[in-house]
Motif scaffolding. Sequence first.
Motif, PDB file in Angstrom:
ATOM      1  N   GLN A  57     -55.100  14.038  -0.294  1.00  0.00           N
ATOM      2  CA  GLN A  57     -54.124  14.475  -1.383  1.00  0.00           C
ATOM      3  C   GLN A  57     -53.449  13.234  -2.050  1.00  0.00           C
ATOM      4  OE1 GLN A  57     -51.712  16.940   0.987  1.00  0.00           O
ATOM      5  NE2 GLN A  57     -53.053  18.510   0.836  1.00  0.00           N
ATOM      6  N   GLU A  58     -53.440  12.053  -1.336  1.00  0.00           N
ATOM      7  CA  GLU A  58     -52.665  10.725  -1.774  1.00  0.00           C
ATOM      8  C   GLU A  58     -53.590  10.048  -2.715  1.00  0.00           C
ATOM      9  OE1 GLU A  58     -51.557   8.277   1.335  1.00  0.00           O
ATOM     10  OE2 GLU A  58     -49.894   9.815   2.279  1.00  0.00           O
ATOM     11  N   GLY A  59     -55.075  10.336  -2.696  1.00  0.00           N
ATOM     12  CA  GLY A  59     -55.895   9.601  -3.425  1.00  0.00           C
ATOM     13  C   GLY A  59     -56.648   8.568  -2.957  1.00  0.00           C
ATOM     14  N   LEU A  60     -56.416   8.230  -1.728  1.00  0.00           N
ATOM     15  CA  LEU A  60     -57.180   7.361  -0.889  1.00  0.00           C
ATOM     16  C   LEU A  60     -58.700   7.691  -0.376  1.00  0.00           C
ATOM     17  CD1 LEU A  60     -54.510   5.777   1.074  1.00  0.00           C
ATOM     18  CD2 LEU A  60     -55.580   4.721  -0.934  1.00  0.00           C
ATOM     19  N   VAL A  61     -58.931   8.879  -0.362  1.00  0.00           N
ATOM     20  CA  VAL A  61     -60.365   9.206   0.052  1.00  0.00           C
ATOM     21  C   VAL A  61     -60.686  10.428  -0.445  1.00  0.00           C
ATOM     22  CG1 VAL A  61     -59.817   8.502   2.675  1.00  0.00           C
ATOM     23  CG2 VAL A  61     -59.619  10.871   1.942  1.00  0.00           C
ATOM     24  N   GLU A  78     -58.703   3.633 -12.461  1.00  0.00           N
ATOM     25  CA  GLU A  78     -57.794   4.039 -11.601  1.00  0.00           C
ATOM     26  C   GLU A  78     -56.632   3.069 -11.919  1.00  0.00           C
ATOM     27  OE1 GLU A  78     -57.863   5.941  -7.527  1.00  0.00           O
ATOM     28  OE2 GLU A  78     -57.913   3.732  -7.125  1.00  0.00           O
ATOM     29  N   ALA A  79     -57.067   1.609 -11.605  1.00  0.00           N
ATOM     30  CA  ALA A  79     -56.020   0.505 -11.885  1.00  0.00           C
ATOM     31  C   ALA A  79     -55.300   0.703 -12.888  1.00  0.00           C
ATOM     32  CB  ALA A  79     -56.634  -0.680 -11.481  1.00  0.00           C
ATOM     33  N   GLU A  80     -55.600   1.061 -13.883  1.00  0.00           N
ATOM     34  CA  GLU A  80     -55.033   1.067 -15.419  1.00  0.00           C
ATOM     35  C   GLU A  80     -53.991   2.088 -15.507  1.00  0.00           C
ATOM     36  OE1 GLU A  80     -55.045  -0.745 -18.123  1.00  0.00           O
ATOM     37  OE2 GLU A  80     -57.065  -1.827 -18.348  1.00  0.00           O
ATOM     38  N   GLU A  81     -54.327   3.420 -14.659  1.00  0.00           N
ATOM     39  CA  GLU A  81     -53.532   4.543 -14.738  1.00  0.00           C
ATOM     40  C   GLU A  81     -52.338   4.128 -13.615  1.00  0.00           C
ATOM     41  OE1 GLU A  81     -53.836   9.216 -14.033  1.00  0.00           O
ATOM     42  OE2 GLU A  81     -55.503   8.124 -13.692  1.00  0.00           O
ATOM     43  N   VAL A  82     -52.715   3.807 -12.608  1.00  0.00           N
ATOM     44  CA  VAL A  82     -51.811   3.470 -11.810  1.00  0.00           C
ATOM     45  C   VAL A  82     -50.599   2.401 -12.198  1.00  0.00           C
ATOM     46  CG1 VAL A  82     -50.966   2.224  -9.345  1.00  0.00           C
ATOM     47  CG2 VAL A  82     -52.845   3.976  -9.670  1.00  0.00           C
ATOM     48  N   TYR A  83     -51.074   1.367 -12.809  1.00  0.00           N
ATOM     49  CA  TYR A  83     -50.285   0.704 -13.272  1.00  0.00           C
ATOM     50  C   TYR A  83     -49.513   0.665 -14.551  1.00  0.00           C
ATOM     51  CZ  TYR A  83     -51.595  -2.908  -9.506  1.00  0.00           C
ATOM     52  OH  TYR A  83     -51.622  -3.424  -8.366  1.00  0.00           O
ATOM     53  N   ALA A  84     -50.257   1.568 -15.521  1.00  0.00           N
ATOM     54  CA  ALA A  84     -49.432   2.101 -16.687  1.00  0.00           C
ATOM     55  C   ALA A  84     -48.176   2.989 -16.178  1.00  0.00           C
ATOM     56  CB  ALA A  84     -50.326   2.953 -17.364  1.00  0.00           C
ATOM     57  N   LEU A  85     -48.476   3.752 -15.372  1.00  0.00           N
ATOM     58  CA  LEU A  85     -47.209   4.542 -14.730  1.00  0.00           C
ATOM     59  C   LEU A  85     -46.200   3.527 -14.064  1.00  0.00           C
ATOM     60  CD1 LEU A  85     -49.195   7.162 -12.964  1.00  0.00           C
ATOM     61  CD2 LEU A  85     -47.803   7.746 -14.947  1.00  0.00           C
ATOM     62  N   GLY A 128     -50.728  -6.823   1.247  1.00  0.00           N
ATOM     63  CA  GLY A 128     -50.491  -5.719   0.338  1.00  0.00           C
ATOM     64  C   GLY A 128     -49.358  -4.743   0.838  1.00  0.00           C
ATOM     65  N   ALA A 129     -49.149  -4.674   2.218  1.00  0.00           N
ATOM     66  CA  ALA A 129     -48.055  -3.937   2.895  1.00  0.00           C
ATOM     67  C   ALA A 129     -46.558  -4.488   2.905  1.00  0.00           C
ATOM     68  CB  ALA A 129     -48.284  -3.718   4.321  1.00  0.00           C
ATOM     69  N   PHE A 130     -46.574  -5.779   2.713  1.00  0.00           N
ATOM     70  CA  PHE A 130     -45.460  -6.482   2.453  1.00  0.00           C
ATOM     71  C   PHE A 130     -45.200  -6.553   1.095  1.00  0.00           C
ATOM     72  CE2 PHE A 130     -46.275  -7.939   6.799  1.00  0.00           C
ATOM     73  CZ  PHE A 130     -45.096  -8.066   7.416  1.00  0.00           C
ATOM     74  N   ASN A 131     -45.967  -6.762   0.231  1.00  0.00           N
ATOM     75  CA  ASN A 131     -45.852  -6.719  -1.328  1.00  0.00           C
ATOM     76  C   ASN A 131     -45.191  -5.252  -1.696  1.00  0.00           C
ATOM     77  OD1 ASN A 131     -46.396  -7.524  -4.036  1.00  0.00           O
ATOM     78  ND2 ASN A 131     -47.191  -5.502  -4.050  1.00  0.00           N
ATOM     79  N   LEU A 154     -47.639   5.412  -5.906  1.00  0.00           N
ATOM     80  CA  LEU A 154     -48.345   4.587  -6.810  1.00  0.00           C
ATOM     81  C   LEU A 154     -48.567   3.274  -6.003  1.00  0.00           C
ATOM     82  CD1 LEU A 154     -46.480   5.293 -10.050  1.00  0.00           C
ATOM     83  CD2 LEU A 154     -48.919   5.962  -9.707  1.00  0.00           C
ATOM     84  N   HIS A 155     -47.708   2.719  -5.277  1.00  0.00           N
ATOM     85  CA  HIS A 155     -47.818   1.206  -4.805  1.00  0.00           C
ATOM     86  C   HIS A 155     -48.876   1.508  -3.591  1.00  0.00           C
ATOM     87  CE1 HIS A 155     -45.044  -1.461  -5.873  1.00  0.00           C
ATOM     88  NE2 HIS A 155     -44.279  -0.855  -6.440  1.00  0.00           N
ATOM     89  N   VAL A 156     -48.898   2.618  -2.970  1.00  0.00           N
ATOM     90  CA  VAL A 156     -49.912   2.851  -1.861  1.00  0.00           C
ATOM     91  C   VAL A 156     -51.369   2.776  -2.551  1.00  0.00           C
ATOM     92  CG1 VAL A 156     -50.977   4.513  -0.127  1.00  0.00           C
ATOM     93  CG2 VAL A 156     -48.419   4.036  -0.166  1.00  0.00           C
ATOM     94  N   LEU A 157     -51.372   3.594  -3.722  1.00  0.00           N
ATOM     95  CA  LEU A 157     -52.707   3.648  -4.488  1.00  0.00           C
ATOM     96  C   LEU A 157     -53.079   2.028  -4.975  1.00  0.00           C
ATOM     97  CD1 LEU A 157     -52.315   7.012  -6.471  1.00  0.00           C
ATOM     98  CD2 LEU A 157     -54.033   6.425  -4.550  1.00  0.00           C
ATOM     99  N   GLY A 158     -52.053   1.494  -5.270  1.00  0.00           N
ATOM    100  CA  GLY A 158     -52.149   0.188  -5.792  1.00  0.00           C
ATOM    101  C   GLY A 158     -52.437  -0.902  -4.711  1.00  0.00           C
ATOM    102  N   GLU A 159     -52.300  -0.722  -3.510  1.00  0.00           N
ATOM    103  CA  GLU A 159     -52.257  -1.566  -2.715  1.00  0.00           C
ATOM    104  C   GLU A 159     -53.643  -2.428  -2.360  1.00  0.00           C
ATOM    105  OE1 GLU A 159     -51.219  -2.060   1.954  1.00  0.00           O
ATOM    106  OE2 GLU A 159     -49.888  -1.183   0.579  1.00  0.00           O
ATOM    107  N   ARG A 160     -54.600  -1.691  -2.630  1.00  0.00           N
ATOM    108  CA  ARG A 160     -56.105  -2.517  -2.435  1.00  0.00           C
ATOM    109  C   ARG A 160     -56.265  -3.177  -3.661  1.00  0.00           C
ATOM    110  NH1 ARG A 160     -60.643   1.522  -1.468  1.00  0.00           N
ATOM    111  NH2 ARG A 160     -59.517   2.899  -2.940  1.00  0.00           N
ATOM    112  N   TYR A 161     -55.901  -2.803  -4.702  1.00  0.00           N
ATOM    113  CA  TYR A 161     -55.753  -3.675  -5.941  1.00  0.00           C
ATOM    114  C   TYR A 161     -54.904  -4.760  -5.748  1.00  0.00           C
ATOM    115  CZ  TYR A 161     -58.083   0.484  -8.061  1.00  0.00           C
ATOM    116  OH  TYR A 161     -58.993   1.563  -8.351  1.00  0.00           O
ATOM    117  N   VAL A 162     -53.903  -4.819  -5.095  1.00  0.00           N
ATOM    118  CA  VAL A 162     -53.115  -6.016  -4.890  1.00  0.00           C
ATOM    119  C   VAL A 162     -53.957  -7.060  -4.194  1.00  0.00           C
ATOM    120  CG1 VAL A 162     -51.066  -7.166  -3.620  1.00  0.00           C
ATOM    121  CG2 VAL A 162     -50.817  -4.993  -5.019  1.00  0.00           C
TER     122      VAL A 162
END
Length: 223
Positions: A57-61, A78-85, A128-131, A154-162
């Motif tokens: 549901q969170e979008g990670l798996v 996905e990165a574009e969508e997360v960061y656009a929001l 990523g977690a500290f960011n 959004l930060h959770v979804l974006g953490e791997r991109y960080v």
Amino acid sequence: MTGIIVRNLSEQLVDLVRDRILAGQVDVDRAIRQDALAAELGVSKIPLREALTRLEQEGLVRSRANRGYFVRELSIAEAEEVYALRLKLEPQVAALAAERATDEERTVAMQTLAQLDEVTNAHGVGVGAFNRAFHLALLRPSRQPITTTMLERLHVLGERYVRKHLEPRGRDQRANDEHAQLLDSWLARDLSLVTERMYAHIEQTVLDLRREFVTLEDARALS
């Protein structure tokens, strides 16, 4: 009482499995071995399956019929969508938070950045977690719980991109500098500068990721 214990266990499993995924410790191209993971964590498969459903549901798996759960692959779309929001929401929320932050919240923001700098400079795990924690420290004082919850997701979804964004040499120091400047304007309650710097910080990450994904696709084409 039993229901409370089960619910707490499920929540703990969500956090544990999420942290492993965000740290890159779960393979993307292979099904998550639920038996082995449950045994390793000392739990049954039922609460683990509930945790994986939450993470879907969170979008990670994502689940595949008759194949189980897989970690979602990173993609520029996905990165574009997360960061656009984030660009639409985060700069204004950060400015509002700067205006409303208490002395205690300002101290938390400073301490969190110090922890982030320490981990980043040591090239340690959990950057990523500290960011994420630092950005949320700049957002929560806004007293906008619904928007802040959306941004946290959004930060959770974006953490791997960080993590991917920080791979090239020198990016970590630039990120440190940007965070320091952002915090300075936030502490000074310079709302227009907070908005400007937060927008620029997020936008630069997107630009970097675009270049990295293009390079990655070029490398795949040549292999």
